[in-house]
Write an enzyme that holds these catalytic residues in place. Structure first.
Site, PDB file in Angstrom:
ATOM      1  N   ALA A  62     -31.421 101.264  62.441  1.00 58.20           N
ATOM      2  CA  ALA A  62     -30.826 102.438  61.803  1.00 58.20           C
ATOM      3  C   ALA A  62     -29.414 102.610  62.347  1.00 58.20           C
ATOM      4  CB  ALA A  62     -31.662 103.665  62.130  1.00 58.20           C
ATOM      5  N   GLY A 105     -35.373 100.210  61.619  1.00 54.11           N
ATOM      6  CA  GLY A 105     -35.294 100.398  60.173  1.00 54.11           C
ATOM      7  C   GLY A 105     -35.150  99.076  59.428  1.00 54.11           C
ATOM      8  N   GLU A 117     -38.513  97.798  59.009  1.00 56.77           N
ATOM      9  CA  GLU A 117     -39.222  98.666  58.059  1.00 56.77           C
ATOM     10  C   GLU A 117     -38.838  98.310  56.622  1.00 56.77           C
ATOM     11  OE1 GLU A 117     -38.166 102.421  60.123  1.00 56.77           O
ATOM     12  OE2 GLU A 117     -40.308 102.851  60.001  1.00 56.77           O
ATOM     13  N   GLU A 133     -37.804 101.711  68.319  1.00 56.21           N
ATOM     14  CA  GLU A 133     -37.472 103.142  68.318  1.00 56.21           C
ATOM     15  C   GLU A 133     -37.967 103.870  69.557  1.00 56.21           C
ATOM     16  OE1 GLU A 133     -38.394 101.399  65.767  1.00 56.21           O
ATOM     17  OE2 GLU A 133     -37.288 102.013  63.977  1.00 56.21           O
TER      18      GLU A 133
END
Ligand code: NAD
Length: 696
Positions: free
Chosen positions: A63, A102, A105, A125
């Protein structure tokens, strides 16, 4: 499409390429680009399959963490991933480099994943005090099973392509250009008419753990075994558990709620601060722009004792050959023996192969005599902590080392300028202060002498990073940053015993706060005889510590110190004999024990360190408050969820800290506890240490 996401049509396959250097972080523009690319490919009748790949050195590596804590910008990552998963045409993620957070993901939202052989995939994370908030906790376990899934989410550690293939995270390992590899695979999917695999609908890998929940709970407990007080790993494990009993869409909602709770919490705030502080520490102030480190191909380490051995291991483990130098063969054999034993212990725990042990040991060349430094580009001295010995060694180094070699001392307290002055090349001399055990602890204080050349300094910073250490540049003073602050704490811990606290009470205050060890357990580990001898040399007494040593209590090595140790165990046990000894000493001195509260213990253990940190900043021994925090996080095991002593001080409030220090200065008649001028000024102005960094 957009600057950072391009869509290219290769016949029936659409290639969506993310190009957002340096690591293709998932900024709002990237999220928007992917979502639009997927929707247009889905709607285009000419397109039958889609590949998501990345330009540059890596797949999406995470992210955009600069967005954390700011108002969310649409589209949310979860929505983008739903768009991908809902695409009626096969979507293939083609991974190279690292697919992290992310990024993974996004790949998990794709129907298929392929990766190059050196790719790494993970959900880190948790290391920022968070959980994967865009379906990672639900989709990863469906891809790899709940055991590996919970392990990866809770530890945050990535896996390589081979393991990913073995566990079903990827379908294939590809060669060469990732987009081309992804395209070839997409054509295969089309040719074979493979059904789309939407992980949200695929519970096949959960069946066993649904029937026997212990499969999951055991793995979750193992992954959380080393957790000391962190909230995020527990939240991560809980979220993964929802794969077993909560419908997918509802679990996504719960995951989001848990993420938002963590992101707003104090722990994650501290952990993100620590992350940025570590990066910041690598930026060295006062060095001319463009200063390049010198080339380091060979390294010599002088002294094969506790520290020299550990430092040699750090280099050998990073693939850098070292010459390890001692005064005699016997010392060398002993040092090398310990190095081998350490590596073998790691191998026995399954941490590395016997082959790897041999390789690493093979990178260490033992030699007797200082003349063996002649080829080294960097020399690190780790001999006894005596100025006379250091001076003798550096005089010889000046004689034998090649021109331009960087000469570093691992001294804990001694004056680098005085050491440098024994050479004709003080510009090449600096401190590289490693922490014990040096093969494990990540901190390296790089001590800049008055005459240290900028490129010598940058050489030390760069080599420290190469051996996976965290370098922090500090100035010359007694004990540098870490040990100087520790000394402020030690003074209080010793005083506590004279006021009526017991070692276990003081230590408990420190460990409850989250540090791995209290001062007395630490003293027992290091050996109480060292301080005793040094006090005798300097004509200083410390009645309780002296009495312990006179009774033969040297700490763990004699099975007794401030605590007793039974049956070879390292676990400190409170000892009534110590309480008796303290009582007797106090009686002799005419002192009375008083009740000391846990609050006082904590405040007098931590606030004097913060006070010393303020002095260190004033004297410019450290360039930023965050550098001090990095020293404590990586050198002393300061709990990461408390950010570091200076960060913690800002959370508590500097006014409160200054007031309490003044109070204790009077109560215990100790002027050293009076607030430092910088602390007092910031407190009076209602400011924080962080405001100093912002002011530059
Ligand atoms: P140690 O006593 O375990 O090892 C010192 C080694 O240096 C011995 O093996 C000795 O034979 C060797 N030596 C002495 N003179 C030498 C010479 N002229 N040439 C080659 N070898 C020589 O000591 P240590 O604990 O490893 O400490 C070494 C240095 O590291 C000290 O300056 C110490 O302050 C510093 N340090 C120690 C720690 C720690 O926790 N032990 C932590 C950080 C820094």
């Amino acid at each position: 499409m957009s600057d950072v996401v391009k869509v290219e049509r290769r016949d029936v396959v659409a290639i969506i390429t993310v190009n957002n250097p340096p690591v293709n972080a998932l900024s709002a523009a990237v999220r928007r680009g992917i979502s639009e690319g997927i929707k247009s490919a889905g709607a285009d009748p000419q397109i039958q399959a889609v590949v998501i790949a990345c330009a540059g050195r890596t797949f999406i590596a995470g992210a955009d963490i600069t967005e954390f804590g700011k108002p969310p910008q649409p589209p949310g990552l979860g929505d983008v991933i739903s768009d991908i998963e809902n695409c009626p045409k096969p979507v293939v993620a083609a991974i190279h480099g690292t697919a992290l957070g992310g990024g993974l993901e996004v790949a998990l939202g794709c129907h298929f994943r392929v990766a190059t052989k050196d790719a790494k995939m993970g959900l880190p994370e948790v290391k920022l005090g968070l959980l994967p908030g865009a379906g990672g906790t639900q989709r990863l376990p469906r891809a790899v099973g709940p055991e590996l899934g919970v392990t990866m989410v809770v530890t945050g550690n990535p896996i390589g392509a081979q393991e990913a293939l073995k566990n079903g995270l990827i379908e294939e390992i590809i060669d060469g250009d990732p987009a081309a590899g992804g395209e070839t695979f997409a054509r295969k999917v089309l040719a074979e008419k493979r059904p789309l695999r939407r992980l949200r609908d695929d519970d096949s890998k959960l069946v066993a753990a649904k029937a026997d929940r212990s499969i999951f709970t055991n793995a979750a407990a193992a992954a959380n075994k080393r957790n000391r007080g962190l909230e995020a790993p527990l939240a991560c494990a809980e979220a993964v558990s929802w794969t077993l009993d909560v419908p997918f869409d509802e679990a996504l909602k719960k995951e989001r709620e848990s993420f938002l709770k963590l992101v707003a919490g104090d722990q994650s705030k501290a952990q993100r601060y620590a992350f940025f502080s570590e990066r910041e520490a690598a930026k060295v102030s006062g060095v001319p722009e463009g200063t390049k480190p010198r080339k380091v191909d060979s390294v010599a380490i002088i002294g094969a004792g506790t520290m020299g051995g550990g430092i040699a291991m750090s280099f050998a483990s990073a693939g850098i050959p070292v010459t390890l130098i001692e005064t005699g063969q016997e010392q060398l054999d002993r040092g090398l023996g310990i190095i081998k034993k350490n590596y073998e212990a790691t191998a026995a725990r399954g941490g590395m192969s016997a082959d790897e042990v041999a390789k690493r040991v093979g990178r260490i060349t033992p030699k007797v005599g200082l003349e063996n430094v002649k080829d080294a580009d960097l020399i690190i001295e780790a001999v006894f902590e005596t100025m006379a010995v250091k001076k003798e060694v550096f005089t010889k180094l000046d004689q034998f080392a090649k021109q331009g070699a960087v000469l570093a001392s691992n001294t804990s307290y001694l004056d680098i300028n005085e050491i440098a002055a024994t050479t004709k090349r003080p510009q090449d001399v600096l401190g590289m202060h490693f922490f014990s055990p040096a093969n494990v602890m990540k901190l390296c204080e790089i001590v800049r002498g008055a005459k240290t050349a900028p490129d010598a300094l940058m050489t030390a910073v760069s080599i420290a990073k190469r051996i996976a250490k965290v370098p922090v540049v500090v100035g010359v003073c007694d004990g540098f940053v870490g040990n100087r602050m520790l000394a402020a704490r030690s003074k209080q811990s010793e005083k506590f015993l004279f006021e009526g606290a017991l070692p276990q009470q003081v230590d408990a205050g420190v460990t409850k706060f989250g540090l791995p060890m209290g001062p007395f357990a630490m003293g027992d580990l290091a050996g109480l005889d060292i301080g005793w001898r040094s006090r005798k040399d300097r004509g200083i007494t410390s009645e309780i510590a002296d009495a312990l040593c006179e009774a033969g209590r040297f700490g763990q090595k004699t099975g007794k110190g401030y605590y007793k140790y039974e049956g070879g165990s390292r676990a400190p046990l409170p000892d009534p004999d110590v309480e008796k000894l303290i009582d007797e000493t106090l009686a002799k001195l005419g002192l009375k024990r008083r009740q000391i509260s846990d609050d006082e213990i904590l405040e007098r253990m931590v606030y004097p360190m913060i006070n010393e940190g303020a002095r260190i900043l004033e004297e410019k021994i450290a360039s930023r408050p965050s550098d001090i925090d990095v020293v404590w996080l990586y050198g002393y095991g300061w709990p990461i969820y408390r950010g570091g002593p200076m960060f913690y001080a800002d959370q508590v409030g500097l006014k409160h800290i200054a007031d309490r220090l003044s109070f204790y200065a009077k109560q215990t008649n100790d002027p050293s506890l009076e607030p430092a001028p910088l602390l007092k000024r910031l407190a009076d102005e209602g400011k924080t240490f962080a405001s100093l960094a912002k002011a530059g």
